[in-house]
Design an enzyme around this catalytic site. Structure first.
Site, PDB file in Angstrom:
ATOM      1  N   ASN A  12      11.258 -10.376  -6.513  1.00  0.00           N
ATOM      2  CA  ASN A  12      11.404 -11.665  -5.658  1.00  0.00           C
ATOM      3  C   ASN A  12      11.315 -12.342  -7.650  1.00  0.00           C
ATOM      4  O   ASN A  12      11.122 -12.984  -7.491  1.00  0.00           O
ATOM      5  CB  ASN A  12      11.438 -12.962  -4.529  1.00  0.00           C
ATOM      6  CG  ASN A  12      12.075 -13.634  -4.084  1.00  0.00           C
ATOM      7  OD1 ASN A  12      12.796 -14.008  -4.798  1.00  0.00           O
ATOM      8  ND2 ASN A  12      11.060 -15.368  -3.245  1.00  0.00           N
ATOM      9  N   LYS A  14      13.148 -14.824  -7.604  1.00  0.00           N
ATOM     10  CA  LYS A  14      13.564 -16.370  -8.166  1.00  0.00           C
ATOM     11  C   LYS A  14      14.695 -16.506  -8.972  1.00  0.00           C
ATOM     12  O   LYS A  14      15.441 -16.299  -9.242  1.00  0.00           O
ATOM     13  CB  LYS A  14      12.444 -17.358  -7.676  1.00  0.00           C
ATOM     14  CG  LYS A  14      11.358 -16.646  -7.088  1.00  0.00           C
ATOM     15  CD  LYS A  14       9.532 -17.451  -6.717  1.00  0.00           C
ATOM     16  CE  LYS A  14       9.348 -17.140  -5.878  1.00  0.00           C
ATOM     17  NZ  LYS A  14       7.561 -17.661  -5.584  1.00  0.00           N
ATOM     18  N   HIS A 100      11.751 -18.534   3.173  1.00  0.00           N
ATOM     19  CA  HIS A 100      11.147 -18.159   1.531  1.00  0.00           C
ATOM     20  C   HIS A 100      10.464 -19.661   1.972  1.00  0.00           C
ATOM     21  O   HIS A 100      11.522 -21.115   2.260  1.00  0.00           O
ATOM     22  CB  HIS A 100      11.584 -17.997   0.792  1.00  0.00           C
ATOM     23  CG  HIS A 100      10.768 -17.620  -0.500  1.00  0.00           C
ATOM     24  ND1 HIS A 100      10.113 -18.873  -1.001  1.00  0.00           N
ATOM     25  CD2 HIS A 100      10.217 -16.605  -1.074  1.00  0.00           C
ATOM     26  CE1 HIS A 100       9.444 -18.377  -1.910  1.00  0.00           C
ATOM     27  NE2 HIS A 100       9.514 -16.892  -1.566  1.00  0.00           N
ATOM     28  N   GLU A 102      10.075 -21.314   0.043  1.00  0.00           N
ATOM     29  CA  GLU A 102      10.569 -22.727  -0.886  1.00  0.00           C
ATOM     30  C   GLU A 102      11.701 -23.136  -0.974  1.00  0.00           C
ATOM     31  O   GLU A 102      12.089 -24.130  -1.238  1.00  0.00           O
ATOM     32  CB  GLU A 102      10.825 -21.728  -2.419  1.00  0.00           C
ATOM     33  CG  GLU A 102       9.536 -22.152  -3.252  1.00  0.00           C
ATOM     34  CD  GLU A 102       9.821 -20.671  -3.841  1.00  0.00           C
ATOM     35  OE1 GLU A 102      10.386 -20.145  -4.299  1.00  0.00           O
ATOM     36  OE2 GLU A 102       7.827 -20.197  -4.640  1.00  0.00           O
ATOM     37  N   GLU A 170       3.127 -14.362   4.018  1.00  0.00           N
ATOM     38  CA  GLU A 170       3.782 -15.330   2.268  1.00  0.00           C
ATOM     39  C   GLU A 170       2.641 -16.818   2.814  1.00  0.00           C
ATOM     40  O   GLU A 170       3.759 -17.595   3.238  1.00  0.00           O
ATOM     41  CB  GLU A 170       4.685 -15.541   1.870  1.00  0.00           C
ATOM     42  CG  GLU A 170       5.843 -14.142   1.040  1.00  0.00           C
ATOM     43  CD  GLU A 170       6.358 -14.138   0.078  1.00  0.00           C
ATOM     44  OE1 GLU A 170       6.197 -13.670  -0.211  1.00  0.00           O
ATOM     45  OE2 GLU A 170       7.287 -15.376   0.510  1.00  0.00           O
ATOM     46  N   GLY A 176       2.548 -17.922  -5.909  1.00  0.00           N
ATOM     47  CA  GLY A 176       2.493 -18.906  -7.752  1.00  0.00           C
ATOM     48  C   GLY A 176       0.602 -19.774  -7.661  1.00  0.00           C
ATOM     49  O   GLY A 176       0.894 -20.061  -8.675  1.00  0.00           O
ATOM     50  N   SER A 216       0.615 -14.168  -4.533  1.00  0.00           N
ATOM     51  CA  SER A 216      -0.395 -13.817  -5.823  1.00  0.00           C
ATOM     52  C   SER A 216      -0.857 -12.743  -5.964  1.00  0.00           C
ATOM     53  O   SER A 216      -2.057 -12.440  -6.212  1.00  0.00           O
ATOM     54  CB  SER A 216      -1.795 -14.494  -5.932  1.00  0.00           C
ATOM     55  OG  SER A 216      -1.245 -16.158  -6.468  1.00  0.00           O
TER      56      SER A 216
HETATM   57  P1  13P Z   1       3.881 -15.156  -6.451  1.00  0.00           P
HETATM   58  O1  13P Z   1       3.824 -13.571  -6.581  1.00  0.00           O
HETATM   59  O2  13P Z   1       4.883 -15.326  -7.466  1.00  0.00           O
HETATM   60  O3  13P Z   1       2.693 -15.811  -5.691  1.00  0.00           O
HETATM   61  O4  13P Z   1       5.356 -15.368  -5.683  1.00  0.00           O
HETATM   62  C1  13P Z   1       5.735 -15.255  -4.099  1.00  0.00           C
HETATM   63  C2  13P Z   1       6.811 -14.933  -3.515  1.00  0.00           C
HETATM   64  O5  13P Z   1       7.099 -16.191  -3.189  1.00  0.00           O
HETATM   65  C3  13P Z   1       7.078 -13.731  -3.535  1.00  0.00           C
HETATM   66  O6  13P Z   1       8.982 -14.430  -2.261  1.00  0.00           O
END
Ligand code: 13P
Length: 260
Positions: A12, A14, A100, A102, A170, A176, A216
């Site tokens: 992803n 983003k 997601h 976010e 997740e 992150g 992560s």
């Molecule tokens: P990270 O791998 O940067 O923690 O992000 C995970 C994520 O949100 C994938 O959709």
């Protein structure tokens, strides 16, 4: 013991990289390292949608699937800025990430998530449904959070349709942050998700649905998460922006698929 499903690794991206040129370089760097390999895992990338056309031109024999990062709840009409499931499909994109954290943090509701799943299914596409708690308390309340997310997302979704869905667990606190969930906690949540799905549908349906882990993920923790976490692959954020790391995660998953 859960049945093994084919492993899926999704990057992803983003809202990255900042330019098309950099996106093309990242894509080509990933492509060239897997070009002549026969992989036993499925692999996909969710780049900013605007880049997909140019990136698909660079696609080699080892086809990397493209996944959208979102989809509209609507079919068509006056919805400025939105892209429908049918539009995605007409560009060969048959899967979108939905729910997601976010997007949830930006106000996405359970109702809208459910509508997006229905919108995708209406054109025979699928979703990677993201679920996960914001924090881990000592009382196990995170199970209730994930159960509510699953129940509301799958409201009125038929058994035959839900089988084609993918779930990504997740935990928000792991996204992150550089702190991944412990493999044993991932396994526990994976079993719990299986129990909720069995309750909602039946055992065979629950066993058909792939559950990924995201938060992560790096080449350093991928093997352990696969081995102990009882998951069917990864949704990778940060590490998917570095070709070497992403390919390494794919290779580790491929190696695991060979042994499993
Ligand atoms: P990270 O791998 O940067 O923690 O992000 C995970 C994520 O949100 C994938 O959709």
């Amino acid at each position: 013991m859960l049945k093994r499903r084919r492993i899926l690794v999704v990057g992803n991206w983003k809202m990255n990289p900042a330019t098309l040129a950099r996106a093309e370089k990242l894509f080509v760097d990933v492509e060239k390292t897997i070009k002549n390999k026969t992989l036993r895992v499925d692999m996909a990338i969710a780049p900013p949608l605007l880049y997909v056309g140019a990136l698909s031109e660079l696609s080699g024999p080892q086809k990397i699937e493209f996944v959208a990062q979102d989809v509209s709840t609507h079919e068509s009409g006056a919805h400025t800025g939105e892209i429908s499931a049918a539009m995605l499909r007409s560009h060969g994109i048959k899967c979108a990430i939905v729910g997601h954290s976010e997007m949830r943090a930006a106000g996405e509701s359970d109702e809208s998530i459910n509508k997006k799943l229905h919108a995708l299914l209406a054109v025979k596409s699928v979703a990677i449904l993201c679920v996960g708690e914001s924090e881990r308390d000592g009382n196990g309340n995170y199970f209730g959070v994930v159960e509510d997310q699953l129940r509301s997302a799958f409201l009125d979704i038929k058994m035959d349709d839900v089988k084609r869905m993918v779930i990504a667990y997740e935990p928000v606190w792991a996204i992150g942050t550089g702190v991944n969930a412990r493999p044993e906690d991932v396994e526990e949540m994976r079993l719990f998700i299986n129990k909720v799905l069995t309750d909602l549908y039946d055992r065979a349906t629950a066993e058909a649905i792939r559950v990924l882990y995201g938060g992560s993920v790096t080449p350093d923790n991928a093997a352990e998460l696969l081995k102990q976490g009882a998951i069917d692959g990864f949704l990778v954020g940060g590490a998917s922006l570095e070709a070497k790391k992403f390919v390494e995660i794919v290779k580790i998953s491929d190696q695991y698929a060979k042994l499993a």
